[in-house]
Design a protein around this motif. Structure first.
Motif, PDB file in Angstrom:
ATOM      1  N   CYS A  30      63.436 -18.651 -61.655  1.00 41.58           N
ATOM      2  CA  CYS A  30      63.521 -17.202 -61.887  1.00 41.58           C
ATOM      3  C   CYS A  30      63.495 -16.350 -60.617  1.00 41.58           C
ATOM      4  CB  CYS A  30      62.407 -16.757 -62.834  1.00 41.58           C
ATOM      5  SG  CYS A  30      60.751 -16.785 -62.132  1.00 41.58           S
ATOM      6  N   ALA A  35      56.791 -13.619 -62.603  1.00 38.07           N
ATOM      7  CA  ALA A  35      57.522 -14.131 -63.768  1.00 38.07           C
ATOM      8  C   ALA A  35      57.326 -15.634 -63.897  1.00 38.07           C
ATOM      9  CB  ALA A  35      59.004 -13.791 -63.649  1.00 38.07           C
ATOM     10  N   LEU A  39      56.080 -17.692 -67.115  1.00 40.22           N
ATOM     11  CA  LEU A  39      56.834 -18.803 -67.680  1.00 40.22           C
ATOM     12  C   LEU A  39      55.976 -20.059 -67.804  1.00 40.22           C
ATOM     13  CD1 LEU A  39      60.258 -18.414 -65.833  1.00 40.22           C
ATOM     14  CD2 LEU A  39      59.809 -18.051 -68.266  1.00 40.22           C
ATOM     15  N   HIS A  72      63.046 -18.666 -69.680  1.00 46.08           N
ATOM     16  CA  HIS A  72      63.641 -17.772 -68.687  1.00 46.08           C
ATOM     17  C   HIS A  72      65.017 -17.282 -69.145  1.00 46.08           C
ATOM     18  CE1 HIS A  72      64.884 -15.989 -64.967  1.00 46.08           C
ATOM     19  NE2 HIS A  72      65.912 -16.796 -64.913  1.00 46.08           N
ATOM     20  N   LYS A  76      66.282 -13.371 -69.988  1.00 43.52           N
ATOM     21  CA  LYS A  76      67.427 -12.746 -69.321  1.00 43.52           C
ATOM     22  C   LYS A  76      68.483 -12.299 -70.313  1.00 43.52           C
ATOM     23  CE  LYS A  76      65.931 -12.769 -65.291  1.00 43.52           C
ATOM     24  NZ  LYS A  76      65.595 -11.506 -64.674  1.00 43.52           N
ATOM     25  N   GLU A 111      68.822 -16.969 -55.303  1.00 44.64           N
ATOM     26  CA  GLU A 111      68.654 -15.737 -56.070  1.00 44.64           C
ATOM     27  C   GLU A 111      69.988 -15.061 -56.351  1.00 44.64           C
ATOM     28  OE1 GLU A 111      65.888 -13.542 -53.698  1.00 44.64           O
ATOM     29  OE2 GLU A 111      64.176 -14.646 -54.491  1.00 44.64           O
ATOM     30  N   GLN A 115      72.000 -17.025 -63.475  1.00 46.14           N
ATOM     31  CA  GLN A 115      70.811 -17.701 -63.988  1.00 46.14           C
ATOM     32  C   GLN A 115      71.071 -19.149 -64.391  1.00 46.14           C
ATOM     33  OE1 GLN A 115      67.835 -16.315 -63.780  1.00 46.14           O
ATOM     34  NE2 GLN A 115      68.832 -14.547 -62.892  1.00 46.14           N
TER      35      GLN A 115
END
Length: 173
Positions: A30, A35, A39, A72, A76, A111, A115
């Protein structure tokens, strides 16, 4: 010792041994330490409920990784369900200090990936899962894992080579 106490002791021992690993996996999936903690907490709650069945199979890590990735991706997909706490720009999470520049560049490049591609790369290369295990964790086909991995690697190469060129151009001679 009662059966329930033995179950709790086994679970606590597992969590003590694997929490840091699970937190790193969640962070790589993530990209946010807060976060990642959420998770991991969600995954451990679900693991505890399934502990008698999962613990006898020896599939604890795979089960928790699958929960982390799916939780996750679910978050999203439905951003409207999450409430943002704090003020924009004021309560920004500070990432832990990274010791190597290469690690920082890689995390930044991760990043930048979508995802699903990020999750695929983390499971395949950081967790060392096979294509089949990754497909099972993500709930998709092996072909999807292969294509997502290829796209992610191409994206990482592009991002990392761009960073090298940018860094080289900015250096004074």
């Amino acid at each position: 010792m009662s059966r329930g106490q033995a179950r709790a002791d086994e679970f606590v021992a597992y969590v003590d041994a694997r929490r840091a690993y699970l937190r790193r996996v969640a962070y790589l999936v993530c990209g946010d330490w807060h976060a990642a903690e959420d998770l991991v907490q969600t995954a451990l709650i679900k693991l505890y409920a399934a502990w008698p069945r999962i613990h006898t199979d020896g599939a604890e890590d795979a089960y928790v990784r699958r929960i982390i990735v799916r939780a996750h991706l679910d978050e999203k997909r439905r951003p409207w369900r999450r409430e943002r706490i704090g003020l924009d720009g004021v309560d920004v999470a500070v990432p832990e200090a990274l010791s190597l520049e290469d690690t920082d560049a890689l995390v930044t490049a991760l990043e930048g990936l979508p995802q699903r591609q990020r999750a695929t790369v983390v499971l395949r290369y950081w967790c060392g899962l096979s294509v089949e295990e990754t497909a099972d964790d993500l709930g998709c086909t092996t072909g999807t894992v292969k294509s997502q991995t290829a796209r992610a690697i191409a994206g990482l190469r592009a991002a990392l080579s761009t960073d090298d060129v940018t860094t080289t151009e900015r250096r004074p001679r």
